[in-house]
Motif scaffolding. Structure first.
Motif, PDB file in Angstrom:
ATOM      1  N   ARG A  49       7.558  -0.812   4.660  1.00 39.71           N
ATOM      2  CA  ARG A  49       7.774   0.354   5.523  1.00 39.71           C
ATOM      3  C   ARG A  49       8.831   1.316   4.978  1.00 39.71           C
ATOM      4  O   ARG A  49       8.730   2.521   5.131  1.00 39.71           O
ATOM      5  CB  ARG A  49       8.213  -0.108   6.919  1.00 39.71           C
ATOM      6  CG  ARG A  49       7.155  -0.820   7.737  1.00 39.71           C
ATOM      7  CD  ARG A  49       7.780  -1.733   8.729  1.00 39.71           C
ATOM      8  NE  ARG A  49       8.641  -2.669   7.996  1.00 39.71           N
ATOM      9  CZ  ARG A  49       9.352  -3.617   8.620  1.00 39.71           C
ATOM     10  NH1 ARG A  49       9.323  -3.733   9.915  1.00 39.71           N
ATOM     11  NH2 ARG A  49      10.101  -4.435   7.914  1.00 39.71           N
ATOM     12  N   THR A  50       9.867   0.772   4.319  1.00 42.48           N
ATOM     13  CA  THR A  50      11.018   1.602   3.934  1.00 42.48           C
ATOM     14  C   THR A  50      10.656   2.824   3.104  1.00 42.48           C
ATOM     15  O   THR A  50      11.174   3.910   3.334  1.00 42.48           O
ATOM     16  CB  THR A  50      12.048   0.735   3.175  1.00 42.48           C
ATOM     17  OG1 THR A  50      12.373  -0.393   3.991  1.00 42.48           O
ATOM     18  CG2 THR A  50      13.291   1.503   2.833  1.00 42.48           C
ATOM     19  N   PRO A  51       9.715   2.731   2.132  1.00 43.46           N
ATOM     20  CA  PRO A  51       9.458   3.906   1.276  1.00 43.46           C
ATOM     21  C   PRO A  51       8.703   5.046   1.958  1.00 43.46           C
ATOM     22  O   PRO A  51       8.697   6.158   1.442  1.00 43.46           O
ATOM     23  CB  PRO A  51       8.611   3.331   0.132  1.00 43.46           C
ATOM     24  CG  PRO A  51       8.747   1.867   0.203  1.00 43.46           C
ATOM     25  CD  PRO A  51       8.957   1.547   1.663  1.00 43.46           C
ATOM     26  N   GLY A  74       3.027  -1.669  -6.781  1.00 41.74           N
ATOM     27  CA  GLY A  74       3.884  -2.822  -7.095  1.00 41.74           C
ATOM     28  C   GLY A  74       3.318  -4.144  -6.619  1.00 41.74           C
ATOM     29  O   GLY A  74       3.430  -5.168  -7.312  1.00 41.74           O
ATOM     30  N   ASP A  75       2.697  -4.128  -5.456  1.00 42.94           N
ATOM     31  CA  ASP A  75       2.059  -5.345  -4.943  1.00 42.94           C
ATOM     32  C   ASP A  75       1.130  -4.969  -3.803  1.00 42.94           C
ATOM     33  O   ASP A  75       1.207  -3.864  -3.255  1.00 42.94           O
ATOM     34  CB  ASP A  75       3.093  -6.377  -4.480  1.00 42.94           C
ATOM     35  CG  ASP A  75       3.697  -6.037  -3.135  1.00 42.94           C
ATOM     36  OD1 ASP A  75       3.695  -6.905  -2.241  1.00 42.94           O
ATOM     37  OD2 ASP A  75       4.156  -4.887  -2.969  1.00 42.94           O
ATOM     38  N   GLU A  76       0.270  -5.922  -3.484  1.00 42.04           N
ATOM     39  CA  GLU A  76      -0.681  -5.662  -2.405  1.00 42.04           C
ATOM     40  C   GLU A  76      -0.915  -6.905  -1.557  1.00 42.04           C
ATOM     41  O   GLU A  76      -0.857  -8.038  -2.075  1.00 42.04           O
ATOM     42  CB  GLU A  76      -2.003  -5.142  -2.980  1.00 42.04           C
ATOM     43  CG  GLU A  76      -3.021  -4.648  -1.974  1.00 42.04           C
ATOM     44  CD  GLU A  76      -2.503  -3.542  -1.053  1.00 42.04           C
ATOM     45  OE1 GLU A  76      -2.757  -2.349  -1.299  1.00 42.04           O
ATOM     46  OE2 GLU A  76      -1.796  -3.914  -0.086  1.00 42.04           O
ATOM     47  N   ARG A  77      -1.114  -6.668  -0.278  1.00 43.84           N
ATOM     48  CA  ARG A  77      -1.566  -7.729   0.617  1.00 43.84           C
ATOM     49  C   ARG A  77      -3.078  -7.752   0.483  1.00 43.84           C
ATOM     50  O   ARG A  77      -3.706  -6.701   0.469  1.00 43.84           O
ATOM     51  CB  ARG A  77      -1.158  -7.433   2.066  1.00 43.84           C
ATOM     52  CG  ARG A  77       0.362  -7.328   2.300  1.00 43.84           C
ATOM     53  CD  ARG A  77       0.840  -5.895   2.343  1.00 43.84           C
ATOM     54  NE  ARG A  77       2.253  -5.786   2.644  1.00 43.84           N
ATOM     55  CZ  ARG A  77       2.762  -5.210   3.743  1.00 43.84           C
ATOM     56  NH1 ARG A  77       1.926  -4.733   4.654  1.00 43.84           N
ATOM     57  NH2 ARG A  77       4.059  -5.145   3.943  1.00 43.84           N
ATOM     58  N   CYS A  78      -3.669  -8.928   0.389  1.00 41.89           N
ATOM     59  CA  CYS A  78      -5.088  -8.990   0.031  1.00 41.89           C
ATOM     60  C   CYS A  78      -5.998  -8.711   1.224  1.00 41.89           C
ATOM     61  O   CYS A  78      -6.595  -9.621   1.823  1.00 41.89           O
ATOM     62  CB  CYS A  78      -5.384 -10.323  -0.653  1.00 41.89           C
ATOM     63  SG  CYS A  78      -4.569 -10.388  -2.267  1.00 41.89           S
ATOM     64  N   SER A 140      11.198  -0.278  -5.800  1.00 42.00           N
ATOM     65  CA  SER A 140      11.058  -1.617  -5.228  1.00 42.00           C
ATOM     66  C   SER A 140      11.716  -1.670  -3.855  1.00 42.00           C
ATOM     67  O   SER A 140      12.632  -0.906  -3.573  1.00 42.00           O
ATOM     68  CB  SER A 140      11.727  -2.655  -6.146  1.00 42.00           C
ATOM     69  OG  SER A 140      11.129  -2.662  -7.428  1.00 42.00           O
ATOM     70  N   GLY A 141      11.235  -2.579  -3.032  1.00 44.92           N
ATOM     71  CA  GLY A 141      11.843  -2.810  -1.727  1.00 44.92           C
ATOM     72  C   GLY A 141      12.500  -4.179  -1.740  1.00 44.92           C
ATOM     73  O   GLY A 141      12.517  -4.870  -2.755  1.00 44.92           O
ATOM     74  N   MET A 142      13.043  -4.555  -0.596  1.00 46.07           N
ATOM     75  CA  MET A 142      13.674  -5.871  -0.468  1.00 46.07           C
ATOM     76  C   MET A 142      13.404  -6.405   0.918  1.00 46.07           C
ATOM     77  O   MET A 142      13.546  -5.680   1.910  1.00 46.07           O
ATOM     78  CB  MET A 142      15.186  -5.778  -0.688  1.00 46.07           C
ATOM     79  CG  MET A 142      15.921  -7.051  -0.327  1.00 46.07           C
ATOM     80  SD  MET A 142      17.702  -6.887  -0.455  1.00 46.07           S
ATOM     81  CE  MET A 142      18.210  -8.102   0.765  1.00 46.07           C
ATOM     82  N   GLY A 146      15.279 -11.773   0.544  1.00 43.11           N
ATOM     83  CA  GLY A 146      15.566 -11.537  -0.870  1.00 43.11           C
ATOM     84  C   GLY A 146      14.325 -11.441  -1.728  1.00 43.11           C
ATOM     85  O   GLY A 146      14.405 -11.406  -2.964  1.00 43.11           O
ATOM     86  N   HIS A 147      13.145 -11.363  -1.077  1.00 46.28           N
ATOM     87  CA  HIS A 147      11.942 -11.147  -1.880  1.00 46.28           C
ATOM     88  C   HIS A 147      11.824  -9.670  -2.236  1.00 46.28           C
ATOM     89  O   HIS A 147      12.441  -8.803  -1.607  1.00 46.28           O
ATOM     90  CB  HIS A 147      10.695 -11.632  -1.148  1.00 46.28           C
ATOM     91  CG  HIS A 147      10.111 -10.689  -0.150  1.00 46.28           C
ATOM     92  ND1 HIS A 147      10.392 -10.738   1.196  1.00 46.28           N
ATOM     93  CD2 HIS A 147       9.259  -9.635  -0.301  1.00 46.28           C
ATOM     94  CE1 HIS A 147       9.729  -9.792   1.821  1.00 46.28           C
ATOM     95  NE2 HIS A 147       9.036  -9.103   0.946  1.00 46.28           N
ATOM     96  N   THR A 148      11.023  -9.397  -3.275  1.00 46.71           N
ATOM     97  CA  THR A 148      10.668  -8.027  -3.601  1.00 46.71           C
ATOM     98  C   THR A 148       9.214  -8.023  -4.043  1.00 46.71           C
ATOM     99  O   THR A 148       8.724  -9.040  -4.553  1.00 46.71           O
ATOM    100  CB  THR A 148      11.567  -7.425  -4.700  1.00 46.71           C
ATOM    101  OG1 THR A 148      11.303  -6.030  -4.822  1.00 46.71           O
ATOM    102  CG2 THR A 148      11.367  -8.104  -6.048  1.00 46.71           C
ATOM    103  N   ASP A 201      18.939  -6.351   9.218  1.00 43.53           N
ATOM    104  CA  ASP A 201      18.444  -7.705   8.910  1.00 43.53           C
ATOM    105  C   ASP A 201      18.613  -8.068   7.437  1.00 43.53           C
ATOM    106  O   ASP A 201      18.552  -9.238   7.067  1.00 43.53           O
ATOM    107  CB  ASP A 201      16.966  -7.836   9.320  1.00 43.53           C
ATOM    108  CG  ASP A 201      16.085  -6.826   8.587  1.00 43.53           C
ATOM    109  OD1 ASP A 201      14.884  -7.105   8.391  1.00 43.53           O
ATOM    110  OD2 ASP A 201      16.609  -5.754   8.191  1.00 43.53           O
ATOM    111  N   LYS A 202      18.857  -7.080   6.588  1.00 45.05           N
ATOM    112  CA  LYS A 202      18.946  -7.350   5.156  1.00 45.05           C
ATOM    113  C   LYS A 202      20.386  -7.366   4.651  1.00 45.05           C
ATOM    114  O   LYS A 202      20.639  -7.699   3.491  1.00 45.05           O
ATOM    115  CB  LYS A 202      18.152  -6.285   4.384  1.00 45.05           C
ATOM    116  CG  LYS A 202      16.690  -6.209   4.795  1.00 45.05           C
ATOM    117  CD  LYS A 202      15.967  -5.060   4.135  1.00 45.05           C
ATOM    118  CE  LYS A 202      14.544  -4.958   4.648  1.00 45.05           C
ATOM    119  NZ  LYS A 202      13.788  -3.840   4.032  1.00 45.05           N
ATOM    120  N   GLN A 203      21.305  -6.985   5.534  1.00 47.77           N
ATOM    121  CA  GLN A 203      22.679  -6.761   5.064  1.00 47.77           C
ATOM    122  C   GLN A 203      23.335  -8.005   4.480  1.00 47.77           C
ATOM    123  O   GLN A 203      23.966  -7.935   3.422  1.00 47.77           O
ATOM    124  CB  GLN A 203      23.530  -6.190   6.193  1.00 47.77           C
ATOM    125  CG  GLN A 203      23.236  -4.694   6.388  1.00 47.77           C
ATOM    126  CD  GLN A 203      24.106  -4.061   7.446  1.00 47.77           C
ATOM    127  OE1 GLN A 203      24.901  -4.742   8.093  1.00 47.77           O
ATOM    128  NE2 GLN A 203      23.942  -2.749   7.631  1.00 47.77           N
TER     129      GLN A 203
END
Ligand code: 6PG
Length: 237
Positions: A49-51, A74-78, A140-142, A146-148, A201-203
């Motif tokens: 969502r962030t971008p 960068g990646d995709e949900r199938c 990239s997102g996070m 800690g996944h990207t 939530d990521k801080q």
């Protein structure tokens, strides 16, 4: 701040209200600089969502030479590309369908094929892509863990992967488990790495990464870097 093998991390702390504008301005400048220097720009676009707000601003920036830009995912949900959880759908609706970038310059990761087949197809395409590094810009997102992209903590294939694209299985908290995306090698095969990270939530994880806490160094997002610049754009703690 240290980085892994690439350019040292630069951290831009930006108030939420200015986050998208700051990121879009930096990216627009980088796209223009790549085209001026090399006649073209290859950019990897992040999902999540962030971008989205950043993409909407890039879409209305008339200074960007989209005809010289090639876009990768960068990646995709199938899922199919029109599915609500499709990263491509978000990227297309907020950016690619709104700018004059030729279809032959949009390299979609075909999630509908399933993780293994989509990754295999994308790996062949990326392997054939000439040029060193492969990309000019990687966005990239996070995740809060800690996944990207679709590189998740604790997944041994993240370290083992030697190719350009791989399939993975997202942990149960994620709606879509079957994934395909770029490997760490591919995400770091770039001149400029831009990590977009906002949200309370990521801080805590972000704080540990940016303070070089040893236990955070192996998190996939902590392994990201660019050969020329590694820029984290974050909101204030
Ligand atoms: C995905 C993304 C993923 C994303 C993070 C952050 O497919 O979900 O590629 O890695 O960047 O999960 O997502 P948000 O921006 O929605 O917080």
């Amino acid at each position: 701040m240290t980085a892994v093998g690439g350019a040292p991390r630069e951290v831009l702390v930006v108030a939420a209200a200015a986050f998208a504008h700051t990121a879009a301005a930096l990216l627009a400048e980088a796209i223009g600089a790549a085209v001026t220097a090399r006649g073209k720009c290859r950019i990897v676009l992040a999902g999540g969502r962030t971008p989205a707000a950043v993409y909407r601003l890039l879409a209305v920036d008339a200074t960007i030479p989209w005809a010289q830009v090639s876009a990768f995912i960068g990646d995709e949900r199938c899922v199919p590309p029109d599915h609500a959880d499709s990263n491509y759908r978000m990227i297309s609706e907020t950016l690619l369908s709104l700018v004059s970038i030729g279809d032959d310059r949009i390299f979609r990761l075909r999630g509908e094929l399933g993780g293994a087949a989509a990754a295999a197809e994308y790996d062949v395409m990326l392997d054939a892509l000439s040029g060193q590094p492969k990309f000019d810009i990687v966005i990239s997102g996070m995740g809060a863990d800690g996944h990207t992209a679709s590189l998740f903590p604790g997944d041994p294939t993240v370290e083992r992967a030697t190719g350009w694209a791989m399939s993975s299985v997202a942990p149960p908290q994620f709606a879509i488990s079957d994934r395909a995306g770029l490997t760490l090698r591919a995400l770091n095969a770039t001149r400029l790495q831009v990590v977009l990270c906002t949200g309370n939530d990521k801080q805590s994880v972000r704080r540990r990464i940016l303070s070089d806490a040893p236990e955070a160094a192996s998190l996939p997002v902590a392994r990201l870097s660019g050969m020329e610049r590694t820029v984290w754009i974050v909101d204030p703690d």
